[in-house]
Scaffold this motif. Structure first.
Motif, PDB file in Angstrom:
ATOM      1  N   ALA B 365      52.841  51.872 -12.379  1.00  0.00           N
ATOM      2  CA  ALA B 365      51.520  52.451 -12.676  1.00  0.00           C
ATOM      3  C   ALA B 365      51.309  52.508 -14.189  1.00  0.00           C
ATOM      4  O   ALA B 365      52.250  52.729 -14.951  1.00  0.00           O
ATOM      5  CB  ALA B 365      51.410  53.845 -12.073  1.00  0.00           C
ATOM      6  N   ILE B 366      50.069  52.306 -14.602  1.00  0.00           N
ATOM      7  CA  ILE B 366      49.753  52.344 -16.033  1.00  0.00           C
ATOM      8  C   ILE B 366      48.700  53.422 -16.287  1.00  0.00           C
ATOM      9  O   ILE B 366      47.659  53.451 -15.637  1.00  0.00           O
ATOM     10  CB  ILE B 366      49.206  50.982 -16.515  1.00  0.00           C
ATOM     11  CG1 ILE B 366      50.265  49.900 -16.307  1.00  0.00           C
ATOM     12  CG2 ILE B 366      48.796  51.054 -17.993  1.00  0.00           C
ATOM     13  CD1 ILE B 366      49.753  48.492 -16.554  1.00  0.00           C
ATOM     14  N   VAL B 367      49.005  54.308 -17.210  1.00  0.00           N
ATOM     15  CA  VAL B 367      48.064  55.373 -17.545  1.00  0.00           C
ATOM     16  C   VAL B 367      47.795  55.309 -19.038  1.00  0.00           C
ATOM     17  O   VAL B 367      48.721  55.303 -19.842  1.00  0.00           O
ATOM     18  CB  VAL B 367      48.650  56.760 -17.192  1.00  0.00           C
ATOM     19  CG1 VAL B 367      47.651  57.855 -17.539  1.00  0.00           C
ATOM     20  CG2 VAL B 367      49.015  56.826 -15.725  1.00  0.00           C
ATOM     21  N   GLU B 368      46.533  55.238 -19.405  1.00  0.00           N
ATOM     22  CA  GLU B 368      46.171  55.225 -20.823  1.00  0.00           C
ATOM     23  C   GLU B 368      45.319  56.446 -21.121  1.00  0.00           C
ATOM     24  O   GLU B 368      44.420  56.778 -20.350  1.00  0.00           O
ATOM     25  CB  GLU B 368      45.322  53.998 -21.158  1.00  0.00           C
ATOM     26  CG  GLU B 368      46.076  52.695 -21.230  1.00  0.00           C
ATOM     27  CD  GLU B 368      45.094  51.563 -21.469  1.00  0.00           C
ATOM     28  OE1 GLU B 368      44.647  51.410 -22.614  1.00  0.00           O
ATOM     29  OE2 GLU B 368      44.762  50.872 -20.490  1.00  0.00           O
ATOM     30  N   HIS B 369      45.580  57.078 -22.236  1.00  0.00           N
ATOM     31  CA  HIS B 369      44.767  58.237 -22.619  1.00  0.00           C
ATOM     32  C   HIS B 369      44.398  58.117 -24.097  1.00  0.00           C
ATOM     33  O   HIS B 369      45.268  57.987 -24.942  1.00  0.00           O
ATOM     34  CB  HIS B 369      45.537  59.537 -22.372  1.00  0.00           C
ATOM     35  CG  HIS B 369      44.736  60.767 -22.670  1.00  0.00           C
ATOM     36  ND1 HIS B 369      44.081  61.476 -21.702  1.00  0.00           N
ATOM     37  CD2 HIS B 369      44.447  61.385 -23.837  1.00  0.00           C
ATOM     38  CE1 HIS B 369      43.431  62.499 -22.249  1.00  0.00           C
ATOM     39  NE2 HIS B 369      43.643  62.458 -23.552  1.00  0.00           N
ATOM     40  N   GLU B 370      43.115  58.153 -24.363  1.00  0.00           N
ATOM     41  CA  GLU B 370      42.661  58.162 -25.752  1.00  0.00           C
ATOM     42  C   GLU B 370      41.833  59.406 -25.976  1.00  0.00           C
ATOM     43  O   GLU B 370      41.041  59.779 -25.119  1.00  0.00           O
ATOM     44  CB  GLU B 370      41.764  56.947 -26.040  1.00  0.00           C
ATOM     45  CG  GLU B 370      42.522  55.657 -26.263  1.00  0.00           C
ATOM     46  CD  GLU B 370      41.584  54.518 -26.568  1.00  0.00           C
ATOM     47  OE1 GLU B 370      40.498  54.766 -27.134  1.00  0.00           O
ATOM     48  OE2 GLU B 370      41.944  53.379 -26.236  1.00  0.00           O
ATOM     49  N   ALA B 371      41.997  60.020 -27.107  1.00  0.00           N
ATOM     50  CA  ALA B 371      41.199  61.210 -27.378  1.00  0.00           C
ATOM     51  C   ALA B 371      40.797  61.256 -28.846  1.00  0.00           C
ATOM     52  O   ALA B 371      41.573  60.854 -29.720  1.00  0.00           O
ATOM     53  CB  ALA B 371      41.989  62.464 -27.018  1.00  0.00           C
ATOM     54  N   THR B 372      39.580  61.709 -29.096  1.00  0.00           N
ATOM     55  CA  THR B 372      39.149  61.902 -30.478  1.00  0.00           C
ATOM     56  C   THR B 372      38.432  63.240 -30.598  1.00  0.00           C
ATOM     57  O   THR B 372      37.865  63.737 -29.638  1.00  0.00           O
ATOM     58  CB  THR B 372      38.140  60.822 -30.939  1.00  0.00           C
ATOM     59  OG1 THR B 372      36.936  60.952 -30.151  1.00  0.00           O
ATOM     60  CG2 THR B 372      38.683  59.417 -30.779  1.00  0.00           C
ATOM     61  N   THR B 373      38.505  63.804 -31.768  1.00  0.00           N
ATOM     62  CA  THR B 373      37.697  64.986 -32.069  1.00  0.00           C
ATOM     63  C   THR B 373      36.980  64.708 -33.373  1.00  0.00           C
ATOM     64  O   THR B 373      37.607  64.250 -34.335  1.00  0.00           O
ATOM     65  CB  THR B 373      38.580  66.238 -32.231  1.00  0.00           C
ATOM     66  OG1 THR B 373      39.323  66.411 -31.041  1.00  0.00           O
ATOM     67  CG2 THR B 373      37.743  67.471 -32.488  1.00  0.00           C
ATOM     68  N   SER B 374      35.691  64.917 -33.398  1.00  0.00           N
ATOM     69  CA  SER B 374      34.975  64.669 -34.642  1.00  0.00           C
ATOM     70  C   SER B 374      33.899  65.721 -34.843  1.00  0.00           C
ATOM     71  O   SER B 374      33.585  66.486 -33.937  1.00  0.00           O
ATOM     72  CB  SER B 374      34.354  63.271 -34.623  1.00  0.00           C
ATOM     73  OG  SER B 374      33.580  63.105 -33.452  1.00  0.00           O
TER      74      SER B 374
END
Lengths: 249, 431
Positions: B365-374
C-alpha cells in the motif's frame, strides 16, 4: 501630474527618504537612478501607499489631490500604477480574474460601466500579444510558476489594461534578458501619451537606451543629488555613482 | 423500527460523550433538547419578509437569492411559495420515469420497508458513536434515495427541492442507495443561513454504492455560526459514511462555513476491490467558530484508491482542525492514498491544526501526505490593493483561489454560491 515637496519617509522607523522634491508633468518620463540602498524602491512604494512605508513629512500632490490622504486602492483607481520589482504569486486566482476585477474597479471609480467579459477578453488578449505572453497566461494563477521574465512581462500587461495616468516601474529591467527588455520597452513606448507620465526606477542605464527619458535624476542617500537629461545616464554609466557622492559631500 | 430505535436509545445511555476533538463547548443538557419539532403552524410563521430578522435578509441579498426563495428559507407562510410546487412536481415526475426514489425517509419506512430495513444502520450502526446512537434513537426525518440498477439519475438531487419540509428537526437521517452500475449526484444544504433556533444538530448520512455505482455527495453548510463574540450558534455533530462495493466510487465534497462547533468526518469504507473514495473539503472558521473536520478512508479491497484534499481557512479567534485517518487493511494489496492538507491563516489570533492518522497493514500500500500552512501575505494583499481592489475583496479573492481545487468539484451553480458565501463569511475579518 505629480508634485513631491520635501518628502521624508521611513521604513520601520528608519529614515530612508530625506527631503526629496520632484515635479512630474503630464507626458513626461522621469528616470530615477542611483546606487543600491539609495531609496529608489522606497520612493515607489511610498507613492503607491504600501503599508509600512510611512511618509513622515512633506507633501505629495497627485492630479490635484493630496496623495497621502488616499488609501492604496483609491490611488490605484485614480490611475497610479506600480509595476512591482518582485511580483508576488497568488495561487489559484487566475490572472484574468484579478485583471477583470482591477479594470472594473478602475472603471467604476471613473463612473464608467463594467466591461463585458467578451470585450475584456479581447483587450486582455491584445495586451498579452503586445508583451509576448501566450494567452494561456490569462488562465494561470497570478504569477504562479512564472519565470522572472514572465512576471515582469505580466506586470507590463497589467499596466496596459489598467490604462494608468502615472506608471511607476520599479526596477522592471532587473533580471531581464535583452529580448525581454526590448519587449517591455516597446510596451512602455506604445503607451506614451500626452496625458500619461512615467517614473522609471532603474539601476542600469541599459533600459534607458530603449525607454528614452526626458529627465534623469540621481538618488543617493535618500535625496536627489543631481538631475539632468538623458546624457546624465550615459555619464553615470561611464563614471559610476561614486563621483557624485563625492561631489555632494 | 420502534425496536431498532429503542435499542439505539439503550446503547446511547451506556455511552459517553466524546471529548477527543479539538473543540471546546459547555456541556449539553440532553434532557433540555427538544427532539421533535413539528413544522410550524401557519399562524406562527412570519406573515411576510418584513417580520424576518433584517440581518438575515441582508445576507440573502448579498448571496443573490431570489425573493421567493428567501421567503421559503425564512419559513414565510405565503402563497408565493407554491410557485415552486410546479417545479417540484415536474421534477418528481421525471424521477419516477427513471425509477428513482427520492422521498422523506419517514415515507420510505412505510412505502419501502424492505430497502430501509436492509440498509439503515448498515454503514453507521447504532453503536457507532455517541451522536449516531442519539440520532438513531430520535431521528424524526431526512431523505431517502434509491437509484435502480444501471440508472443514471437524470438530475442533481437536492434537499433544496424539499424545502417545504425544512423544519423537520435537527436529527436528520439520510440514506442513499445506488444499485449496481447506477450514478447519482446529491446536493445537501443551502448557502443561505437558515432561520433555526435549534442548538444541536446530530445528523447521520449513510451511502451505499453497490458494484460499479457512483455517488457524489456535495454539502454546503452554513448554519448559524454565532455572533462575533462567539455567542449562540449551532453545534453540528454529524456522522457521514459510505461504503463502496467492487469498482464503486464515492466522492464527498463539502464547504463548511457555518455552525459554532463542527464535528464531522465524511468517510469511505472501500470494501470492494478497485473501489475509489474521494474527499474534498473547504472549512472556513471566523470569529469564535471551532471546526474539527476531516475524513476516514478505510481501504479493505485490493487496488482501492482514495484522494483527500482539505483546505482549512481560519480567521478571527477561530480554531480549525483537520483530522483524517487513512487505514490500509491487511487485504488492501496495491491500495493507494494521496492526501493534501492546506491551511490558510488570516490574522494572528486564529489557529490551524492537522491531525493525520495513517495505519498501513499491507506492504504494497502507498500513502502520501502533503501539508502546508500559509498566511494571506501582506505582499499578496498589497498587490491586489495596488490593482484597485479593496481589502475585503482582496482577501476573498485570495481565499477563493486557495479553495479552487475543491470548488471545481462542486456543481457549477453551487461553486458560484460557495464563492459568494466565503465572501460573506469573511466579512470583518480584515481590519
Amino acid at each position: 501630474m505629480l508634485t513631491i515637496k520635501d518628502l521624508c519617509a521611513s521604513v520601520e522607523d528608519k529614515e530612508i527618504i530625506k527631503k526629496l522634491s520632484l515635479d512630474v508633468k503630464p507626458g513626461e518620463i522621469h528616470a530615477i537612478m542611483g546606487p543600491n540602498g539609495a531609496g529608489k524602491s522606497t520612493l515607489g512604494n511610498v507613492l503607491a501607499g504600501r503599508p509600512g512605508y510611512e511618509a513622515t513629512s512633506g507633501s505629495i500632490e497627485f492630479k490635484g489631490q493630496d496623495l497621502l490622504e488616499l488609501d492604496p486602492e483609491i490611488r490605484a483607481r485614480e490611475g497610479l500604477f506600480l509595476a512591482f520589482q518582485y511580483p508576488v504569486e497568488i495561487p489559484g486566482v487566475s490572472n484574468m480574474e484579478l485583471l477583470k476585477a482591477a479594470v472594473d474597479a478602475r472603471r467604476s471609480h471613473a463612473g464608467q460601466s463594467e466591461l463585458s467579459a467578451i470585450d475584456f477578453m479581447k483587450m486582455a488578449r491584445e495586451a498579452c500579444k503586445a508583451v509576448g505572453l501566450d494567452q494561456s497566461f490569462l488562465k494561470r494563477g497570478v504569477n504562479e510558476g512564472f519565470s522572472g521574465g514572465e512576471k515582469k512581462r505580466n506586470e507590463i500587461m497589467q499596466m496596459m489594461l489598467m490604462e494608468p495616468s502615472l506608471c511607476i516601474l520599479d526596477e522592471t529591467d532587473s533580471g531581464l534578458d535583452i529580448d525581454a527588455l526590448q519587449v517591455v520597452a516597446k510596451g512602455v513606448n506604445a503607451m506614451r501619451a500626452d496625458d500619461r507620465s512615467f517614473i522609471v526606477v532603474t539601476h542600469y542605464q541599459r533600459l534607458l537606451d530603449y525607454i528614452v527619458p526626458d529627465f534623469v535624476h540621481v538618488l543617493a542617500n535618500g535625496r536627489i543629488v543631481k538631475s539632468g537629461d538623458k546624457s546624465l545616464a550615459l555619464e553615470l554609466e561611464a563614471k559610476g555613482y561614486s563621483w557624485l557622492e563625492d561631489e555632494v559631500a | 423500527m420502534l425496536e431498532w430505535r429503542l435499542k439505539a436509545y439503550r446503547i446511547w445511555q451506556t455511552m459517553e460523550e466524546p471529548d477527543w476533538a479539538h473543540v471546546h463547548y459547555p456541556e449539553i443538557d440532553f434532557q433540555a433538547v427538544s427532539y421533535y419539532s413539528a413544522p410550524k403552524s401557519l399562524e406562527d410563521r412570519p406573515k411576510s419578509l418584513d417580520e424576518v430578522d433584517p440581518d438575515l435578509i441582508e445576507t440573502y441579498n448579498k448571496l443573490g437569492i431570489p425573493l421567493h426563495e428567501q421567503e421559503m428559507l425564512a419559513g414565510v407562510a405565503v402563497d408565493a411559495v407554491f410557485d415552486s410546487v410546479s417545479v417540484v412536481t415536474t421534477f418528481r415526475e421525471k424521477l419516477e420515469e427513471a425509477g428513482v426514489i427520492f422521498c422523506p425517509i419517514s415515507e420510505a419506512v412505510h412505502r419501502f420497508p424492505d430497502l430501509v430495513k436492509k440498509y439503515i444502520g448498515s454503514v453507521v450502526p447504532q453503536r457507532d458513536n455517541y451522536y449516531a446512537a442519539l440520532n438513531s434513537a430520535v431521528f424524526s426525518d431526512g431523505s431517502f434515495v434509491y437509484i435502480p440498477k444501471g440508472v443514471r439519475c437524470p438530475m442533481e438531487l437536492s434537499t433544496y427541492f424539499r424545502i417545504n419540509q425544512m423544519n423537520t428537526g435537527q436529527f436528520e437521517r439520510t440514506l442513499i442507495i445506488a444499485d449496481e452500475g447506477s450514478h447519482v449526484s446529491y446536493l445537501e444544504g443551502c448557502t443561505a443561513p437558515q432561520r433555526d433556533e435549534n442548538q444541536l444538530h446530530a445528523a447521520v448520512v449513510e451511502l451505499i454504492a453497490l458494484d460499479n455505482a457512483e455517488i457524489k455527495y456535495s454539502t454546503v453548510q452554513n448554519w448559524y455560526p454565532g455572533d462575533e463574540n462567539g455567542k449562540g450558534g449551532i453545534y453540528n455533530f454529524v456522522t457521514k459514511r459510505g461504503i463502496c462495493h467492487t469498482r464503486a466510487k464515492i466522492s464527498w465534497t463539502q464547504v463548511e462555513t457555518g455552525s459554532a462547533v463542527t464535528w464531522k468526518y465524511p468517510s469511505c469504507i472501500l470494501k470492494g476491490d478497485h473501489s475509489v473514495g474521494e474527499f474534498y473539503s473547504v472549512a472556513l472558521t471566523n470569529n469564535y467558530q471551532q471546526a474539527d473536520t476531516g475524513t476516514k478512508m478505510i481501504h479493505l479491497g485490493k487496488n482501492t484508491k482514495s484522494t483527500i484534499i482539505s483546505k482549512g481557512i481560519s480567521a478571527g479567534h477561530s480554531q480549525n482542525a483537520y483530522r483524517g485517518l487513512v487505514r490500509m487493511g491487511s487485504s488492501a494489496a496495491g491500495a493507494r492514498n494521496y492526501t493534501q492538507c492546506d491551511s490558510l491563516l488570516i490574522g494572528d489570533r486564529c489557529g490551524a491544526h492537522t491531525f493525520p492518522y495513517i495505519e498501513s497493514a499491507h506492504p504494497s500500500a502507498i500513502v502520501e501526505h502533503e501539508a502546508t500552512t500559509s498566511k494571506v501575505s501582506d505582499d499578496q494583499m498589497f498587490l491586489c490593493q495596488q490593482r484597485g481592489l479593496d481589502a475585503e475583496k482582496a482577501v476573498s479573492m485570495i481565499v477563493n483561489g486557495f479553495c479552487r481545487e475543491v470548488f471545481k468539484q462542486l456543481p457549477m451553480e453551487f461553486a458560484v454560491e460557495a464563492g459568494k458565501l466565503l465572501e460573506v463569511s469573511l466579512e470583518g475579518s480584515v481590519g
